[in-house]
Design a protein around this motif. Structure first.
Motif, PDB file in Angstrom:
ATOM      1  N   LEU A 191      15.154  69.910  -0.931  1.00  0.00           N
ATOM      2  CA  LEU A 191      15.562  68.582  -1.381  1.00  0.00           C
ATOM      3  C   LEU A 191      15.440  67.625  -0.203  1.00  0.00           C
ATOM      4  O   LEU A 191      15.272  68.059   0.942  1.00  0.00           O
ATOM      5  N   PRO A 192      15.566  66.326  -0.451  1.00  0.00           N
ATOM      6  CA  PRO A 192      15.542  65.373   0.668  1.00  0.00           C
ATOM      7  C   PRO A 192      16.665  65.656   1.669  1.00  0.00           C
ATOM      8  O   PRO A 192      17.655  66.312   1.353  1.00  0.00           O
ATOM      9  N   LYS A 193      16.517  65.137   2.867  1.00  0.00           N
ATOM     10  CA  LYS A 193      17.501  65.243   3.953  1.00  0.00           C
ATOM     11  C   LYS A 193      17.772  66.695   4.349  1.00  0.00           C
ATOM     12  O   LYS A 193      18.894  67.075   4.665  1.00  0.00           O
ATOM     13  N   ARG A 194      16.709  67.508   4.311  1.00  0.00           N
ATOM     14  CA  ARG A 194      16.780  68.910   4.752  1.00  0.00           C
ATOM     15  C   ARG A 194      17.861  69.713   4.028  1.00  0.00           C
ATOM     16  O   ARG A 194      18.526  70.553   4.613  1.00  0.00           O
ATOM     17  N   GLN A 195      18.016  69.422   2.754  1.00  0.00           N
ATOM     18  CA  GLN A 195      18.936  70.168   1.908  1.00  0.00           C
ATOM     19  C   GLN A 195      18.108  71.074   1.004  1.00  0.00           C
ATOM     20  O   GLN A 195      16.896  70.901   0.875  1.00  0.00           O
ATOM     21  N   MET A 196      18.765  72.038   0.369  1.00  0.00           N
ATOM     22  CA  MET A 196      18.076  72.875  -0.610  1.00  0.00           C
ATOM     23  C   MET A 196      19.070  73.325  -1.664  1.00  0.00           C
ATOM     24  O   MET A 196      20.283  73.212  -1.500  1.00  0.00           O
ATOM     25  N   GLU A 197      18.506  73.809  -2.765  1.00  0.00           N
ATOM     26  CA  GLU A 197      19.298  74.366  -3.858  1.00  0.00           C
ATOM     27  C   GLU A 197      18.573  75.606  -4.349  1.00  0.00           C
ATOM     28  O   GLU A 197      17.408  75.827  -4.013  1.00  0.00           O
ATOM     29  N   PHE A 198      19.283  76.428  -5.110  1.00  0.00           N
ATOM     30  CA  PHE A 198      18.675  77.634  -5.658  1.00  0.00           C
ATOM     31  C   PHE A 198      18.527  77.484  -7.157  1.00  0.00           C
ATOM     32  O   PHE A 198      19.418  76.978  -7.835  1.00  0.00           O
ATOM     33  N   VAL A 199      17.369  77.942  -7.653  1.00  0.00           N
ATOM     34  CA  VAL A 199      16.994  77.787  -9.050  1.00  0.00           C
ATOM     35  C   VAL A 199      16.716  79.169  -9.630  1.00  0.00           C
ATOM     36  O   VAL A 199      16.071  80.012  -8.987  1.00  0.00           O
ATOM     37  N   GLU A 200      17.190  79.385 -10.854  1.00  0.00           N
ATOM     38  CA  GLU A 200      16.970  80.675 -11.516  1.00  0.00           C
ATOM     39  C   GLU A 200      15.483  80.908 -11.770  1.00  0.00           C
ATOM     40  O   GLU A 200      14.768  80.014 -12.231  1.00  0.00           O
ATOM     41  N   MET A 238      22.818  86.918  -0.796  1.00  0.00           N
ATOM     42  CA  MET A 238      21.693  86.102  -0.365  1.00  0.00           C
ATOM     43  C   MET A 238      20.932  86.847   0.728  1.00  0.00           C
ATOM     44  O   MET A 238      21.516  87.259   1.730  1.00  0.00           O
ATOM     45  N   VAL A 239      19.626  87.030   0.505  1.00  0.00           N
ATOM     46  CA  VAL A 239      18.754  87.620   1.515  1.00  0.00           C
ATOM     47  C   VAL A 239      18.120  86.446   2.257  1.00  0.00           C
ATOM     48  O   VAL A 239      17.304  85.717   1.704  1.00  0.00           O
ATOM     49  N   VAL A 240      18.538  86.261   3.504  1.00  0.00           N
ATOM     50  CA  VAL A 240      18.188  85.084   4.293  1.00  0.00           C
ATOM     51  C   VAL A 240      16.956  85.374   5.145  1.00  0.00           C
ATOM     52  O   VAL A 240      16.936  86.352   5.896  1.00  0.00           O
ATOM     53  N   ARG A 244      20.259  84.682  13.723  1.00  0.00           N
ATOM     54  CA  ARG A 244      18.863  84.634  13.307  1.00  0.00           C
ATOM     55  C   ARG A 244      18.203  83.383  13.867  1.00  0.00           C
ATOM     56  O   ARG A 244      18.847  82.357  14.033  1.00  0.00           O
ATOM     57  N   LEU A 245      16.934  83.519  14.126  1.00  0.00           N
ATOM     58  CA  LEU A 245      16.110  82.384  14.502  1.00  0.00           C
ATOM     59  C   LEU A 245      15.308  82.042  13.256  1.00  0.00           C
ATOM     60  O   LEU A 245      14.471  82.834  12.816  1.00  0.00           O
ATOM     61  N   GLY A 246      15.621  80.897  12.666  1.00  0.00           N
ATOM     62  CA  GLY A 246      14.941  80.494  11.442  1.00  0.00           C
ATOM     63  C   GLY A 246      13.623  79.796  11.742  1.00  0.00           C
ATOM     64  O   GLY A 246      13.092  79.877  12.847  1.00  0.00           O
ATOM     65  N   PHE A 247      13.135  79.080  10.758  1.00  0.00           N
ATOM     66  CA  PHE A 247      11.844  78.410  10.891  1.00  0.00           C
ATOM     67  C   PHE A 247      11.964  77.014  11.491  1.00  0.00           C
ATOM     68  O   PHE A 247      10.968  76.333  11.678  1.00  0.00           O
ATOM     69  N   GLY A 248      13.180  76.562  11.768  1.00  0.00           N
ATOM     70  CA  GLY A 248      13.363  75.323  12.506  1.00  0.00           C
ATOM     71  C   GLY A 248      13.753  74.115  11.688  1.00  0.00           C
ATOM     72  O   GLY A 248      14.025  73.059  12.243  1.00  0.00           O
ATOM     73  N   GLY A 249      13.812  74.241  10.369  1.00  0.00           N
ATOM     74  CA  GLY A 249      14.178  73.083   9.550  1.00  0.00           C
ATOM     75  C   GLY A 249      15.670  72.932   9.335  1.00  0.00           C
ATOM     76  O   GLY A 249      16.146  71.859   8.968  1.00  0.00           O
ATOM     77  N   GLY A 250      16.424  73.999   9.520  1.00  0.00           N
ATOM     78  CA  GLY A 250      17.865  73.944   9.325  1.00  0.00           C
ATOM     79  C   GLY A 250      18.320  74.015   7.877  1.00  0.00           C
ATOM     80  O   GLY A 250      19.508  73.888   7.591  1.00  0.00           O
ATOM     81  N   TYR A 251      17.390  74.224   6.953  1.00  0.00           N
ATOM     82  CA  TYR A 251      17.737  74.259   5.528  1.00  0.00           C
ATOM     83  C   TYR A 251      18.771  75.355   5.230  1.00  0.00           C
ATOM     84  O   TYR A 251      19.771  75.117   4.557  1.00  0.00           O
ATOM     85  N   TYR A 252      18.500  76.564   5.714  1.00  0.00           N
ATOM     86  CA  TYR A 252      19.408  77.670   5.418  1.00  0.00           C
ATOM     87  C   TYR A 252      20.759  77.489   6.103  1.00  0.00           C
ATOM     88  O   TYR A 252      21.792  77.763   5.501  1.00  0.00           O
ATOM     89  N   ASP A 253      20.779  77.047   7.356  1.00  0.00           N
ATOM     90  CA  ASP A 253      22.066  76.855   8.031  1.00  0.00           C
ATOM     91  C   ASP A 253      22.925  75.845   7.275  1.00  0.00           C
ATOM     92  O   ASP A 253      24.131  76.039   7.121  1.00  0.00           O
TER      93      ASP A 253
END
Length: 186
Positions: free
Chosen positions: A79-88, A119-121, A132-141
């Protein structure tokens, strides 16, 4: 010598891309089997997984296994502003490719953090202590900051890092368990 997180990301992704396919497939099968043995997996009704990139642990077989076992699978959408949601994820789910080259659902039911049991991160590198070292976007954190459930990561042997490779920052959220193919620490 200390490396930046960006340099570490590049190095770990390069290592993952260099894995020979046969070895990677064997290791992925072992990781999946260990995931399926976790009590949190056994009791989970709703499981959050990613649509993996080619160099990551392949989540396709895990998604199929979860659905075969009657679990509800949810996948992320940015989503905008480095947010995310989960969809079935189901038969009606349509996907689009993002600017990052990832597949994301275009449609579907949004599932809140309180409805996800496990959640498998994803990540690029992992420490034994759950960092963990993520991909750098901060979405998961950002998402994990409001997620109350169990979180784990699957780590190929080339993704295991020593404790001194990077320092976690205040916003870095560790996972509860790193699942590896090693026989120590589990």
């Amino acid at each position: 010598m200390t490396y930046s997180k960006q340099e570490l990301r590049r190095a770990y992704i390069a290592r993952m891309r260099q894995l020979d396919i046969a070895s990677k497939v064997k290791e992925q099968e072992k990781l999946a089997a260990r995931l399926y043995d976790q009590q949190e997996w056994v009791v989970a009704n709703t499981v959050a997984l990613t649509m993996s990139q080619s160099f990551e642990v392949d989540t396709g077989p895990i998604i199929m296994h979860a659905r075969h076992k009657g679990k509800r699978v949810v996948v992320p959408r940015t989503l905008p502003k480095r947010q995310m949601e989960f969809v079935e994820l189901n038969e009606e789910t349509k996907f689009k490719e993002t600017v990052f080259g990832l597949l994301e659902p275009e449609n579907g039911t949004v599932v809140g953090p309180d409805e996800i049991d496990l959640m498998v991160v994803p990540g690029v590198a992992f420490k034994e202590n759950g960092q963990r070292l993520g991909f750098g976007g901060g979405y998961y954190d950002r998402y994990l900051a409001k997620y109350p459930g169990f979180k784990c990561s699957l780590a190929l042997s080339t993704q295991l890092a020593s404790d001194d490779e990077w320092q976690p920052e205040s916003f870095d959220i560790p996972v509860d368990r790193i699942i590896t193919t090693l026989d120590v620490g589990e």
